[in-house]
Design a protein around this motif. Structure first.
Motif, PDB file in Angstrom:
ATOM      1  N   MET A 144      44.021  38.256 -32.334  1.00 39.91           N
ATOM      2  CA  MET A 144      42.665  37.724 -32.507  1.00 39.91           C
ATOM      3  C   MET A 144      41.635  38.713 -31.959  1.00 39.91           C
ATOM      4  N   VAL A 145      41.928  39.282 -30.799  1.00 39.12           N
ATOM      5  CA  VAL A 145      41.037  40.285 -30.211  1.00 39.12           C
ATOM      6  C   VAL A 145      40.898  41.471 -31.151  1.00 39.12           C
ATOM      7  N   TRP A 146      42.018  41.914 -31.714  1.00 35.40           N
ATOM      8  CA  TRP A 146      42.013  43.048 -32.646  1.00 35.40           C
ATOM      9  C   TRP A 146      41.177  42.733 -33.881  1.00 35.40           C
ATOM     10  N   GLN A 147      41.303  41.523 -34.407  1.00 33.82           N
ATOM     11  CA  GLN A 147      40.509  41.106 -35.571  1.00 33.82           C
ATOM     12  C   GLN A 147      39.020  41.147 -35.252  1.00 33.82           C
ATOM     13  N   ILE A 148      38.654  40.624 -34.096  1.00 37.94           N
ATOM     14  CA  ILE A 148      37.248  40.584 -33.693  1.00 37.94           C
ATOM     15  C   ILE A 148      36.691  41.994 -33.535  1.00 37.94           C
ATOM     16  N   GLN A 149      37.476  42.854 -32.923  1.00 39.99           N
ATOM     17  CA  GLN A 149      37.024  44.234 -32.722  1.00 39.99           C
ATOM     18  C   GLN A 149      36.979  45.006 -34.038  1.00 39.99           C
ATOM     19  N   ARG A 150      37.996  44.844 -34.851  1.00 39.80           N
ATOM     20  CA  ARG A 150      38.087  45.599 -36.110  1.00 39.80           C
ATOM     21  C   ARG A 150      36.956  45.255 -37.063  1.00 39.80           C
ATOM     22  N   HIS A 151      36.637  43.958 -37.166  1.00 39.08           N
ATOM     23  CA  HIS A 151      35.624  43.515 -38.124  1.00 39.08           C
ATOM     24  C   HIS A 151      34.235  43.357 -37.487  1.00 39.08           C
ATOM     25  N   HIS A 152      34.094  43.808 -36.248  1.00 34.45           N
ATOM     26  CA  HIS A 152      32.788  43.756 -35.562  1.00 34.45           C
ATOM     27  C   HIS A 152      32.184  42.344 -35.610  1.00 34.45           C
ATOM     28  N   LEU A 153      32.971  41.391 -35.144  1.00 35.11           N
ATOM     29  CA  LEU A 153      32.538  39.992 -35.157  1.00 35.11           C
ATOM     30  C   LEU A 153      31.841  39.592 -33.856  1.00 35.11           C
ATOM     31  N   TYR A 154      31.439  40.555 -33.074  1.00 30.57           N
ATOM     32  CA  TYR A 154      30.877  40.290 -31.749  1.00 30.57           C
ATOM     33  C   TYR A 154      29.422  40.726 -31.664  1.00 30.57           C
ATOM     34  N   ARG A 155      28.744  40.234 -30.631  1.00 32.88           N
ATOM     35  CA  ARG A 155      27.342  40.549 -30.412  1.00 32.88           C
ATOM     36  C   ARG A 155      27.157  42.013 -30.039  1.00 32.88           C
ATOM     37  N   ALA A 156      25.962  42.515 -30.312  1.00 28.18           N
ATOM     38  CA  ALA A 156      25.662  43.917 -30.019  1.00 28.18           C
ATOM     39  C   ALA A 156      25.672  44.199 -28.525  1.00 28.18           C
ATOM     40  N   ASP A 157      25.372  43.184 -27.708  1.00 23.78           N
ATOM     41  CA  ASP A 157      25.315  43.394 -26.259  1.00 23.78           C
ATOM     42  C   ASP A 157      26.636  43.072 -25.555  1.00 23.78           C
ATOM     43  N   THR A 158      27.716  43.013 -26.323  1.00 26.19           N
ATOM     44  CA  THR A 158      29.030  42.745 -25.736  1.00 26.19           C
ATOM     45  C   THR A 158      29.434  43.894 -24.812  1.00 26.19           C
ATOM     46  N   PRO A 159      29.877  43.605 -23.597  1.00 24.83           N
ATOM     47  CA  PRO A 159      30.300  44.678 -22.675  1.00 24.83           C
ATOM     48  C   PRO A 159      31.371  45.544 -23.318  1.00 24.83           C
ATOM     49  N   PRO A 160      31.213  46.862 -23.291  1.00 24.70           N
ATOM     50  CA  PRO A 160      32.178  47.750 -23.951  1.00 24.70           C
ATOM     51  C   PRO A 160      33.584  47.655 -23.395  1.00 24.70           C
ATOM     52  N   GLU A 161      33.700  47.243 -22.122  1.00 30.52           N
ATOM     53  CA  GLU A 161      35.024  47.177 -21.509  1.00 30.52           C
ATOM     54  C   GLU A 161      35.752  45.867 -21.815  1.00 30.52           C
ATOM     55  N   LEU A 162      35.098  44.928 -22.498  1.00 30.85           N
ATOM     56  CA  LEU A 162      35.692  43.612 -22.745  1.00 30.85           C
ATOM     57  C   LEU A 162      37.036  43.710 -23.450  1.00 30.85           C
ATOM     58  N   PHE A 163      37.076  44.466 -24.528  1.00 27.80           N
ATOM     59  CA  PHE A 163      38.297  44.507 -25.333  1.00 27.80           C
ATOM     60  C   PHE A 163      39.442  45.190 -24.581  1.00 27.80           C
ATOM     61  N   GLY A 164      39.136  46.281 -23.876  1.00 29.59           N
ATOM     62  CA  GLY A 164      40.178  46.954 -23.109  1.00 29.59           C
ATOM     63  C   GLY A 164      40.771  46.055 -22.050  1.00 29.59           C
ATOM     64  N   LYS A 165      39.916  45.332 -21.323  1.00 35.23           N
ATOM     65  CA  LYS A 165      40.387  44.417 -20.287  1.00 35.23           C
ATOM     66  C   LYS A 165      41.232  43.296 -20.885  1.00 35.23           C
ATOM     67  N   THR A 166      40.783  42.783 -22.037  1.00 34.21           N
ATOM     68  CA  THR A 166      41.515  41.677 -22.668  1.00 34.21           C
ATOM     69  C   THR A 166      42.875  42.139 -23.165  1.00 34.21           C
ATOM     70  N   TYR A 167      42.928  43.335 -23.764  1.00 36.55           N
ATOM     71  CA  TYR A 167      44.213  43.880 -24.204  1.00 36.55           C
ATOM     72  C   TYR A 167      45.156  44.066 -23.017  1.00 36.55           C
ATOM     73  N   ARG A 168      44.646  44.610 -21.925  1.00 35.25           N
ATOM     74  CA  ARG A 168      45.487  44.840 -20.748  1.00 35.25           C
ATOM     75  C   ARG A 168      45.993  43.526 -20.165  1.00 35.25           C
ATOM     76  N   GLY A 169      45.078  42.561 -20.048  1.00 34.01           N
ATOM     77  CA  GLY A 169      45.479  41.269 -19.505  1.00 34.01           C
ATOM     78  C   GLY A 169      46.542  40.591 -20.353  1.00 34.01           C
ATOM     79  N   SER A 170      46.340  40.591 -21.666  1.00 34.96           N
ATOM     80  CA  SER A 170      47.321  39.985 -22.573  1.00 34.96           C
ATOM     81  C   SER A 170      48.640  40.739 -22.522  1.00 34.96           C
ATOM     82  N   GLY A 171      48.547  42.076 -22.500  1.00 31.82           N
ATOM     83  CA  GLY A 171      49.764  42.885 -22.481  1.00 31.82           C
ATOM     84  C   GLY A 171      50.598  42.650 -21.242  1.00 31.82           C
ATOM     85  N   VAL A 172      49.945  42.541 -20.094  1.00 30.42           N
ATOM     86  CA  VAL A 172      50.660  42.302 -18.840  1.00 30.42           C
ATOM     87  C   VAL A 172      51.362  40.952 -18.871  1.00 30.42           C
ATOM     88  N   MET A 173      50.677  39.918 -19.351  1.00 28.41           N
ATOM     89  CA  MET A 173      51.284  38.591 -19.379  1.00 28.41           C
ATOM     90  C   MET A 173      52.389  38.496 -20.426  1.00 28.41           C
TER      91      MET A 173
END
Length: 210
Positions: A144-173
């Motif tokens: 889902m994160v990949w879909q949102i990032q790939r298709h730019h479904l997020y706001r312009a002011d989204t923190p740039p580190e959001l996706f990296g942190k989410t990928y890391r958190g999901s990957g660890v769990m």
């Protein structure tokens, strides 16, 4: 009656897309809330005419109560990650909706998986079933994160580190639950993987930043 200007059409379309994203979030919140409620409904009520027998009954169901607390924390973690991500989402696609429904299916299955985990006997297979549900849920969330990032479904002011942190958190769990599966065939302490691996990962990341 005058025709709408292109600017008005664009604004209306943006509002409609945002409304669709909000509806998905509201629906997801409702399903997660129901899943948590079902967790509590599955709990056995302790019985006994005296305090001693009541405490004994509580002890008899301790594995069930521990499973409930684990799942409450796990579902809460799923919801927290979902909330952090989707507060930045402004529109949805068919692919994201389909993935969301698979993710929600895992949340709905969680009360059943929790009941299975709390039963007696065949620990390995009960544990593995529960862990697999978590791996699927978190893997789908990563998609889902990949879909949102790939298709730019997020706001312009989204923190740039959001996706990296989410990928890391999901990957660890995902790693924590996946590693616990083979460990469960050797020891009932496989639960520790769910705590130790995220903890070690967090410490390593902190040391790397320092």
């Amino acid at each position: 009656m005058t025709d709408a200007t292109p600017g008005e059409d664009t604004a209306a379309a943006s509002e409609e897309r945002l409304f669709a994203a909000e509806r998905l979030v509201f629906f997801s919140d409702a399903v997660v809330a129901i899943a948590i409620t079902l967790l509590a409904l599955e709990l056995s009520v302790p019985e006994g005419p005296s305090a001693t027998e009541l405490l004994h009954s509580l002890g008899d169901h301790r594995s069930e109560y521990i499973s409930f607390l684990i799942s409450f924390a796990v579902i809460g973690g799923h919801w927290r990650a979902h909330h952090r991500l989707f507060e930045h989402v402004t529109r949805v696609t068919g692919g994201l909706i389909r993935l969301s429904f698979v993710w929600l299916l895992m949340q709905v299955i969680m009360p059943f998986a929790t009941k299975v985990l709390g039963e007696e006997g065949s620990f390995e297979f009960r544990f593995v079933f529960y862990a697999i549900v978590q791996v699927v849920a978190m893997s789908v969330f990563a998609l889902m994160v990949w879909q949102i990032q790939r298709h730019h479904l997020y706001r312009a002011d989204t923190p740039p580190e959001l996706f990296g942190k989410t990928y890391r958190g999901s990957g660890v769990m995902i790693a924590a639950f996946a590693v616990s599966i083979p460990v469960a065939f050797f020891t009932s302490w496989a639960y520790a993987c769910w705590i130790v691996i995220p903890l070690v990962s967090g410490l390593l990341l902190r040391f790397r930043k320092d």
